[in-house]
Write a protein that holds these residues in place. Structure first.
Motif, PDB file in Angstrom:
ATOM      1  N   GLN A  40       0.816  -1.211   0.000  1.00  0.00           N
ATOM      2  CA  GLN A  40       0.000   0.000   0.000  1.00  0.00           C
ATOM      3  C   GLN A  40       0.852   1.264   0.000  1.00  0.00           C
ATOM      4  N   ILE A  41       2.107   1.133   0.395  1.00  0.00           N
ATOM      5  CA  ILE A  41       3.028   2.271   0.359  1.00  0.00           C
ATOM      6  C   ILE A  41       3.906   2.201  -0.893  1.00  0.00           C
ATOM      7  N   ARG A  42       4.476   1.037  -1.156  1.00  0.00           N
ATOM      8  CA  ARG A  42       5.413   0.885  -2.279  1.00  0.00           C
ATOM      9  C   ARG A  42       4.751   1.075  -3.641  1.00  0.00           C
ATOM     10  N   TYR A  43       3.491   0.679  -3.776  1.00  0.00           N
ATOM     11  CA  TYR A  43       2.845   0.705  -5.086  1.00  0.00           C
ATOM     12  C   TYR A  43       1.841   1.852  -5.241  1.00  0.00           C
ATOM     13  N   PHE A  44       1.785   2.735  -4.273  1.00  0.00           N
ATOM     14  CA  PHE A  44       0.758   3.785  -4.307  1.00  0.00           C
ATOM     15  C   PHE A  44       0.914   4.690  -5.537  1.00  0.00           C
ATOM     16  N   ARG A  45       2.139   5.152  -5.784  1.00  0.00           N
ATOM     17  CA  ARG A  45       2.363   6.040  -6.930  1.00  0.00           C
ATOM     18  C   ARG A  45       2.086   5.312  -8.244  1.00  0.00           C
ATOM     19  N   THR A 110      -4.081  -3.215   1.573  1.00  0.00           N
ATOM     20  CA  THR A 110      -3.404  -4.431   1.133  1.00  0.00           C
ATOM     21  C   THR A 110      -4.400  -5.559   0.892  1.00  0.00           C
ATOM     22  N   THR A 111      -5.350  -5.710   1.808  1.00  0.00           N
ATOM     23  CA  THR A 111      -6.353  -6.755   1.651  1.00  0.00           C
ATOM     24  C   THR A 111      -7.097  -6.603   0.325  1.00  0.00           C
ATOM     25  N   LYS A 112      -7.458  -5.361   0.000  1.00  0.00           N
ATOM     26  CA  LYS A 112      -8.196  -5.128  -1.245  1.00  0.00           C
ATOM     27  C   LYS A 112      -7.311  -5.404  -2.459  1.00  0.00           C
ATOM     28  N   PHE A 113      -6.056  -5.053  -2.369  1.00  0.00           N
ATOM     29  CA  PHE A 113      -5.098  -5.339  -3.440  1.00  0.00           C
ATOM     30  C   PHE A 113      -5.075  -6.837  -3.755  1.00  0.00           C
ATOM     31  N   VAL A 114      -5.070  -7.650  -2.714  1.00  0.00           N
ATOM     32  CA  VAL A 114      -5.009  -9.103  -2.875  1.00  0.00           C
ATOM     33  C   VAL A 114      -6.307  -9.659  -3.442  1.00  0.00           C
ATOM     34  N   GLU A 115      -7.429  -9.288  -2.861  1.00  0.00           N
ATOM     35  CA  GLU A 115      -8.700  -9.868  -3.284  1.00  0.00           C
ATOM     36  C   GLU A 115      -9.075  -9.461  -4.706  1.00  0.00           C
ATOM     37  N   VAL A 116      -8.747  -8.237  -5.087  1.00  0.00           N
ATOM     38  CA  VAL A 116      -9.050  -7.776  -6.449  1.00  0.00           C
ATOM     39  C   VAL A 116      -8.168  -8.491  -7.466  1.00  0.00           C
ATOM     40  N   THR A 117      -6.887  -8.629  -7.167  1.00  0.00           N
ATOM     41  CA  THR A 117      -5.970  -9.312  -8.090  1.00  0.00           C
ATOM     42  C   THR A 117      -6.419 -10.746  -8.356  1.00  0.00           C
ATOM     43  N   LEU A 118      -6.704 -11.482  -7.307  1.00  0.00           N
ATOM     44  CA  LEU A 118      -7.100 -12.886  -7.460  1.00  0.00           C
ATOM     45  C   LEU A 118      -8.443 -13.021  -8.169  1.00  0.00           C
ATOM     46  N   GLU A 299      -4.776  -4.217 -11.985  1.00  0.00           N
ATOM     47  CA  GLU A 299      -6.092  -3.814 -11.476  1.00  0.00           C
ATOM     48  C   GLU A 299      -6.108  -3.879  -9.949  1.00  0.00           C
ATOM     49  N   GLY A 300      -5.364  -4.838  -9.389  1.00  0.00           N
ATOM     50  CA  GLY A 300      -5.251  -4.903  -7.938  1.00  0.00           C
ATOM     51  C   GLY A 300      -4.628  -3.648  -7.368  1.00  0.00           C
ATOM     52  N   MET A 301      -3.642  -3.125  -8.080  1.00  0.00           N
ATOM     53  CA  MET A 301      -2.982  -1.909  -7.620  1.00  0.00           C
ATOM     54  C   MET A 301      -3.924  -0.710  -7.654  1.00  0.00           C
TER      55      MET A 301
END
Length: 555
Positions: A40-45, A110-118, A299-301
């Motif tokens: 959530q910090i590393r991929y925000f930009r 982070t949780t949303k990043f994971v669930e959306v990607t999968l 899309e997860g990002m």
């Protein structure tokens, strides 16, 4: 309805209201945050660049752009949770509840990043050519747990009513009545027709509308909120301090507020945070599954931005409006809702320290000599003759109590009370007490540069926020119905969805919130279970994404 309310309280106590649920929700987010090294910090930009369309390419399968998918998902999350939900959390748990909403959002990114990607990875194309995705598809196609997929899909349909349809129109109708004097049933009737017209157009019409409405409604609300916060500039720092200082101790009594323990602040803050940003619930992945992208991780990002916008920005603004204005500790003339009220035995004075402590213990589930009242109250022209009782409403002692019949006529006679509530539900009780939900936010918005006109900002914002949420959730529900029963089930579902939307416009406010609280958890638990099982696949997907991304951008 009283029995149904008690049944929902029992379920909520076993699920979302249970001591273990916040730890599970935050624990999964914390685990993935550490496991994936703070994405959530590393991929925000990078997420901002993706949603801006910088890396878009022609020919990708899907129904919507990254921005439209984000707007649709945001329209599903930015709703009554941001206006009424924050106010409800603070009215129950005090300022500390806002801190735990923040924590839910940070780890929820982070949780949303994971669930959306999968979910995007295992989406499918339906008979009509549109995309369908969501946790039920990765549960079925990857985990081979069709039973879990069915459970999640059923919970999604239930939650589409408990989250998307019922509480949204309930808060809209409440706000329109309080501000413009429009009857709730009239509001429900008009908006039900508009809802039906929109959702019949499917995801493309929904995405087109939400991509225009979301930025507009956010701008209106932010301007209005800043008008209150800056007007009460001297209270900004004390408000922030109260959020942090109370986070691990609970909130002490203040004004009419009888106080809240740490357990209440923690539980309600996490619960309301989930209702607001839906991270872990598995709803947003259904919207993101429609996005045109060949890389699920991209899309997860994009989805990382949702909890940040929804909770870190909008919910914080609402919380600061309420806290800096001071209305959360003030009593106002209001109708006492049965589901927010209890009549207790004895005459308690909140100015008396011993009485206040007894009531605090009772409301926070601690040992107390306070007991619900059972007996008769003699009433003449709306006023009680006997004084052997105290009415608690919205965690405050009610004042200037008046009894009536269906809120229109004063009552004279005997009011029978059993276990803290009138046996006759037609008996109306009014007086002064703390208020909650959208009503509290409305009061707060009147304490700024816009004066009484601030209430119109809340009403307009609530109308746009909540209506767009109802639109998005209708899509979530019909995708779940397609998974369960096929495309033919979509139309009957939409009819029931609109009917429920109309009914909730004049239903008991707190009862609707209770239904939503239960439905959310029933949907969340299977999703959290599923993404934890696929943790290794998620990590591999991220590594593969960056390898391909660097290769594509070097060539």
């Amino acid at each position: 309805m009283d029995a149904f309310g008690r049944f929902l309280d029992h379920l909520d106590g076993l699920l979302g209201g249970a001591a273990w649920f916040p730890y599970v929700l935050l624990g999964v987010g914390l685990f993935f945050t550490i496991y994936l090294k703070f994405p959530q910090i590393r991929y925000f930009r990078h997420a901002i660049r993706v949603v801006s369309g910088k890396y878009d390419k022609k020919g990708h399968e899907g129904d919507t752009t990254h921005f439209q998918a984000l707007s649709t998902a945001l329209s599903g999350t930015v709703g009554t949770g941001n206006i009424g939900g924050v106010a409800l959390a603070i009215s129950i748990g005090g300022p500390a509840a806002l801190f735990w909403m923040w924590m839910t959002a940070f780890f929820g990114m982070t949780t949303k990043f994971v669930e959306v990607t999968l979910s995007h990875k295992y989406r499918v194309k339906t008979d009509d050519g549109s995309m369908a995705g969501g946790p039920m598809y990765y549960m079925d196609r990857r985990l081979n747990m069709k039973w879990l997929a069915i459970l999640f899909a059923i919970a999604t349909v239930i939650s589409s009513f408990g989250t998307g349809s019922l509480p949204q129109i309930n808060n809209i109708a409440q706000g329109m009545e309080a501000t413009f004097g429009i009857a709730p049933m009239a509001t429900g009737a008009v908006l039900s027709v508009l809802l039906a017209l929109v959702i019949l157009g499917g995801i493309k019409r929904i995405a087109a509308i939400t991509s225009r409405v979301v930025p507009l409604m956010a701008a209106i609300y932010i301007i209005g909120a800043l008008g209150v916060i800056l007007y009460n500039f001297d209270n900004i720092v004390p408000s922030f301090l109260s959020v942090f200082t109370d986070a691990f101790t609970g909130s002490a009594a203040a004004g009419g507020f009888l106080g809240a323990s740490f357990a209440y602040a923690f539980n309600r803050g996490v619960n309301r945070g989930l209702f607001s940003n839906e991270a872990g619930q598995g709803s947003a992945p259904i919207a993101h599954a429609s996005a045109k992208a060949d890389e699920p991780v991209s899309e997860g990002m994009v989805s990382i931005l949702e909890p940040f916008i929804d909770t870190i920005i909008i919910c914080t603004l609402t919380g600061l409006v309420i806290l800096s204005s001071g209305v959360w500790t003030e009593k106002f003339e209001t109708h006492f809702e049965r589901s927010s009220m209890v009549i207790v035995k004895g005459n308690y004075n909140e100015q008396n320290e011993q009485d206040r402590q007894s009531l605090y213990n009772y409301l926070n589930g601690k040992p107390s000599d306070v007991t619900p009242y059972s007996g008769d109250i003699n009433v003449i022209q709306g006023k009680a003759v006997n004084k052997d009782f105290t009415i608690i409403h919205s965690r405050s002692v009610g004042e200037d109590i008046r009894f009536g019949i269906t809120e229109r006529h004063v009552y004279t006679g005997v009011v029978s009370i059993k276990d803290g509530l009138p046996t006759d539900p037609s008996i109306s009780i009014k007086g002064k007490s703390l208020v909650h939900s959208a009503e509290l936010t409305t009061k707060a918005f009147q304490r700024g540069f816009f004066g009484d006109s601030g209430q119109y900002i809340v009403s307009i914002g609530l109308l746009l926020f909540a209506f767009s949420t109802a639109i998005a959730w209708s899509y979530y529900g019909d995708r779940a119905m397609i998974y369960l029963l096929g495309s033919r089930s979509v139309m009957p579902y939409r009819v029931f969805y609109v009917a429920g939307f109309f009914w909730a416009s004049f239903a008991d406010t707190t009862l609707v919130w209770k239904l939503a609280a239960v439905a959310i958890v029933v949907m969340t638990l299977p999703n959290l279970f599923g993404i934890v099982l696929l943790r290794k696949e998620m990590k591999e997907a991220i590594d593969d994404y960056w390898v391909k991304f660097k290769k594509d951008n070097e060539s």
